[in-house]
Design a protein around this motif. Structure first.
Motif, PDB file in Angstrom:
ATOM      1  N   UNK A 302       0.897  -1.253   0.083  1.00 51.59           N
ATOM      2  CA  UNK A 302      -0.075  -0.025   0.136  1.00 51.59           C
ATOM      3  C   UNK A 302       0.867   1.290   0.033  1.00 51.59           C
ATOM      4  N   UNK A 303       1.935   1.240   0.719  1.00 50.30           N
ATOM      5  CA  UNK A 303       2.703   2.407   0.943  1.00 50.30           C
ATOM      6  C   UNK A 303       3.928   2.687  -0.158  1.00 50.30           C
ATOM      7  N   UNK A 304       4.253   1.510  -1.028  1.00 49.27           N
ATOM      8  CA  UNK A 304       5.533   1.438  -1.598  1.00 49.27           C
ATOM      9  C   UNK A 304       5.194   2.330  -3.148  1.00 49.27           C
ATOM     10  N   UNK A 305       5.728   3.407  -3.223  1.00 45.44           N
ATOM     11  CA  UNK A 305       5.402   3.794  -4.715  1.00 45.44           C
ATOM     12  C   UNK A 305       6.636   3.555  -5.526  1.00 45.44           C
ATOM     13  N   UNK A 306       6.356   3.837  -6.865  1.00 41.94           N
ATOM     14  CA  UNK A 306       7.552   3.611  -7.758  1.00 41.94           C
ATOM     15  C   UNK A 306       8.258   4.890  -7.745  1.00 41.94           C
ATOM     16  N   UNK A 307       9.702   4.797  -8.071  1.00 43.48           N
ATOM     17  CA  UNK A 307      10.713   5.973  -8.059  1.00 43.48           C
ATOM     18  C   UNK A 307      10.132   6.782  -8.945  1.00 43.48           C
ATOM     19  N   UNK A 308      10.391   8.246  -8.913  1.00 39.01           N
ATOM     20  CA  UNK A 308       9.888   9.351  -9.985  1.00 39.01           C
ATOM     21  C   UNK A 308      10.892   9.147 -11.057  1.00 39.01           C
ATOM     22  N   UNK A 309      12.134   8.660 -10.856  1.00 35.74           N
ATOM     23  CA  UNK A 309      13.118   8.577 -12.050  1.00 35.74           C
ATOM     24  C   UNK A 309      12.714   7.621 -13.056  1.00 35.74           C
ATOM     25  N   UNK A 310      12.563   6.353 -12.342  1.00 32.61           N
ATOM     26  CA  UNK A 310      11.937   5.314 -13.210  1.00 32.61           C
ATOM     27  C   UNK A 310      10.715   5.536 -13.780  1.00 32.61           C
ATOM     28  N   UNK A 311       9.741   6.083 -13.210  1.00 30.39           N
ATOM     29  CA  UNK A 311       8.490   6.434 -13.753  1.00 30.39           C
ATOM     30  C   UNK A 311       8.638   7.516 -15.090  1.00 30.39           C
ATOM     31  N   UNK A 312       9.645   8.290 -14.852  1.00 29.46           N
ATOM     32  CA  UNK A 312       9.922   9.270 -16.080  1.00 29.46           C
ATOM     33  C   UNK A 312      10.446   8.452 -17.294  1.00 29.46           C
ATOM     34  N   UNK A 313      11.493   7.797 -17.106  1.00 29.28           N
ATOM     35  CA  UNK A 313      12.133   6.598 -17.876  1.00 29.28           C
ATOM     36  C   UNK A 313      11.193   5.862 -18.501  1.00 29.28           C
ATOM     37  N   UNK A 314      10.150   5.204 -17.698  1.00 32.55           N
ATOM     38  CA  UNK A 314       9.289   4.401 -18.509  1.00 32.55           C
ATOM     39  C   UNK A 314       8.305   5.010 -19.472  1.00 32.55           C
ATOM     40  N   UNK A 315       8.291   6.126 -19.382  1.00 31.89           N
ATOM     41  CA  UNK A 315       7.026   7.064 -20.410  1.00 31.89           C
ATOM     42  C   UNK A 315       7.981   7.549 -21.525  1.00 31.89           C
ATOM     43  N   UNK A 316       9.442   7.111 -21.577  1.00 29.78           N
ATOM     44  CA  UNK A 316       9.996   7.475 -22.920  1.00 29.78           C
ATOM     45  C   UNK A 316      10.022   6.353 -24.032  1.00 29.78           C
ATOM     46  N   UNK A 317      10.095   6.786 -25.220  1.00 31.03           N
ATOM     47  CA  UNK A 317      10.216   5.826 -26.207  1.00 31.03           C
ATOM     48  C   UNK A 317      11.500   5.718 -27.265  1.00 31.03           C
ATOM     49  N   UNK A 318      12.391   6.511 -26.598  1.00 31.83           N
ATOM     50  CA  UNK A 318      13.593   6.613 -27.260  1.00 31.83           C
ATOM     51  C   UNK A 318      14.732   5.755 -26.121  1.00 31.83           C
ATOM     52  N   UNK A 319      14.234   5.038 -25.374  1.00 32.24           N
ATOM     53  CA  UNK A 319      15.268   4.399 -24.250  1.00 32.24           C
ATOM     54  C   UNK A 319      14.843   2.877 -24.200  1.00 32.24           C
ATOM     55  N   UNK A 320      15.908   2.216 -24.415  1.00 35.34           N
ATOM     56  CA  UNK A 320      15.695   0.404 -24.256  1.00 35.34           C
ATOM     57  C   UNK A 320      16.020   0.278 -22.877  1.00 35.34           C
ATOM     58  N   UNK A 321      15.147  -0.408 -22.165  1.00 34.72           N
ATOM     59  CA  UNK A 321      15.544  -0.750 -20.741  1.00 34.72           C
ATOM     60  C   UNK A 321      15.942  -2.158 -20.406  1.00 34.72           C
ATOM     61  N   UNK A 322      16.906  -2.309 -19.774  1.00 33.63           N
ATOM     62  CA  UNK A 322      17.406  -3.459 -19.202  1.00 33.63           C
ATOM     63  C   UNK A 322      18.061  -4.573 -20.217  1.00 33.63           C
TER      64      UNK A 322
END
Length: 542
Positions: A302-322
């Motif tokens: 309930x209390x664990x949020x996603x990091x803001x840095x990862x959230x911003x990266x996940x919304x980008x289409x010009x980056x391949x993750x992992x």
């Protein structure tokens, strides 16, 4: 943490009007009532401590009551900072009094008070505090569960009538859990930090339940293999999460908060040691406690949020993750150095932590209750202070010098611990734990900082596997040489030679990321850059 107000009284040989004027001019005070002034906190200081001045004139002299307030909100371990905040408040009141005295006397003004070591250098936002607190809770839970096998291996050995080499081999096999952790940790680059942390918390409780009912050493080893996987997953990804979410200038300090939580979980496992004295079944009780920790999973979720840095990266289409190959293409030099450090330090750390209790029991004649006392005295407070001081110095002085110096001292003193007896045991253990806390936080922060966001979890998963390979090697060496060298203490001490070499020769070659932003240290690698044929390894001047 509550803001506790404290007061001091100073008498000045001057009229009240002169005192008020000096406070306005030299302390930036603002009158809020005829005889009350408010002094704002000193800039760029944590904690922020405002002062209230109450002025009362008596027979040509003026009494000034200086009241300090304010504090810090550090999650999970706020109680520890109460005395440190009290020191900071006392310094602030003293500075206010000395400034007024100097201004009235026409003397040089005093310098601002020094920052209290072990207090955070910058402020945390509520969202940052919440994420750090929840990640800390998750880490404490799995650290407790993951430490039980190492703490209770002597009682487990007696229950299953296992030899030193058999326990060493079992401990080595459990390290293979890093291969399972590799998948879950790497998933954090593709699906987010939150999911991997929750997988680790739930899986850790299940592994504890299996361990509690294990009928033999083989089944227990299998359950602990899974335990290692979930411990590695939660500890690694939670560490990455807090480093990503930390305010600039306090990444190492924030990481030390998470390490404190891990130390708290470890300390709880030490408290469970007396159960090992209850016969062949007593060691199972702590594992049942670990299994019950699954009740905390809904709270953490309930209390664990996603990091803001990862959230911003996940919304980008010009980056391949992992992508694993990006670790070697973009960060080859950094990765090789950190891999050497991870391997060689693990060669010593694994047998040192695994066989410490067995060494104290079999060689030095400690009971499980005696070990609990010994570990409480030499581990709890020294480790806590080492983490805090290490985090503070790593932010203020740099990661490399803290890591190199503290690692060398920690290794040398721990090697001495396994070669001596008597009062030296206590001194060497406490010194080693203190220095290990400082070096560990500096090195772990480097592991997270020196890789870009899209491969930060993947790279740390690979380092975890390499560290586990080193752990297996160290356990096999220490266990295999125990008979030839005359005991588990001497064979464990031998495994520390490599860590000493790493501290002196390899750590100084690492880049220094202190005082730089994460984007400057390891910028995101876009597909546009890759399409230009410029995978280019990131470099950072020392």
């Amino acid at each position: 943490m509550p803001r506790v107000a404290r007061s001091s009284l100073v008498r000045l040989a001057a009229p009240a009007d002169a005192v008020r004027a000096a406070a306005v001019e030299h302390l930036r005070a603002t009158p809020v009532e005829p005889n009350i002034l408010q002094v704002p906190p000193l800039p760029d200081r944590q904690p922020e401590i405002p002062l209230t001045l109450e002025v009362a004139e008596h027979d040509g002299a003026t009494d000034v009551t200086i009241t300090s307030s304010g504090g810090i909100d550090i999650p999970f371990f706020g109680w520890f900072f109460v005395p440190l905040v009290a020191i900071a408040q006392r310094r602030a009141r003293g500075y206010g009094a000395q400034t007024l005295q100097a201004a009235i006397a026409g003397a040089p003004l005093p310098p601002p008070p020094k920052q209290v070591v072990a207090l955070p250098p910058v402020a945390f936002t509520p969202d940052q505090s919440r994420l750090i607190a929840t990640a800390a809770a998750a880490t404490a839970v799995v650290a407790f569960a993951g430490a039980l096998f190492g703490q209770l291996n002597s009682a487990i050995s007696d229950a299953f009538h296992s030899s030193d080499p058999a326990i060493a081999n079992a401990a080595a096999v459990t390290r293979a859990g890093a291969l399972f952790a590799l998948v879950a940790i790497s998933l954090a680059d593709r699906r987010g930090r939150r999911k991997s942390i929750l997988i680790g918390v739930v899986g850790s409780a299940v592994a504890c339940a299996l361990s509690a009912v294990a009928p033999n050493l083989i089944v227990l080893t299998g359950a602990q293999l899974l335990q290692r996987a979930f411990l590695g997953t939660t500890a690694t990804v939670a560490f990455i999460a807090v480093v990503e979410e930390a305010p600039e200038g306090a990444r190492a300090y924030t990481a030390s908060m998470l390490a404190l939580a891990g130390g708290f979980g470890f300390s709880l496992s030490v408290v469970m040691l007396p159960f090992g004295d209850l016969g062949n079944w007593g060691w199972r009780i702590p594992f049942l406690v670990g299994a019950a920790s699954i009740g905390l999973a809904p709270f953490i979720a309930r209390h664990l949020a996603e990091t803001t840095r990862y959230t911003a990266l996940a919304g980008r289409t010009d980056v391949l993750r992992g992508r694993m190959r990006d670790v070697f293409e973009q960060h080859r030099h950094r990765f090789v150095l950190l891999a050497i450090v991870a391997f060689m330090t693990s060669v010593f750390n694994a047998p040192s932590s695994t066989f410490m209790n067995k060494y104290l029991t079999d060689v030095r004649g400690f009971s499980n209750s005696g070990i609990a006392l010994f570990r409480t005295v030499t581990t709890a407070l020294p480790g806590l202070v080492g983490l805090l001081v290490g985090g503070h110095l790593a932010d203020a002085r740099g990661r490399r010098p803290v890591a190199a110096i503290a690692l060398a001292i920690a290794t040398a003193t721990q090697m001495t611990f396994f070669l001596t007896g008597g009062p030296t045991l206590w001194l060497m253990a406490a010194t080693s734990i203190f220095m290990a806390g400082a070096s560990g936080i500096a090195l772990a922060t480097l592991d997270a900082e020196l890789f870009s966001t899209e491969v930060r979890s993947t790279s740390n998963a690979l380092l975890l596997v390499i560290g586990v390979i080193g752990s297996v090697a160290g356990l096999l060496i220490a266990g295999g040489l125990s008979d030839q060298l005359g005991g588990i203490g001497r064979s464990t001490a031998v495994t520390g030679v490599g860590a000493l070499v790493v501290a002196l020769l390899v750590v100084p070659l690492l880049p220094e990321p202190a005082s730089r932003s994460l984007d400057e240290i390891s910028p995101v690698h876009t597909t546009e850059r890759h399409d230009r044929g410029d995978p280019g390894e990131y470099r950072l001047d020392p």
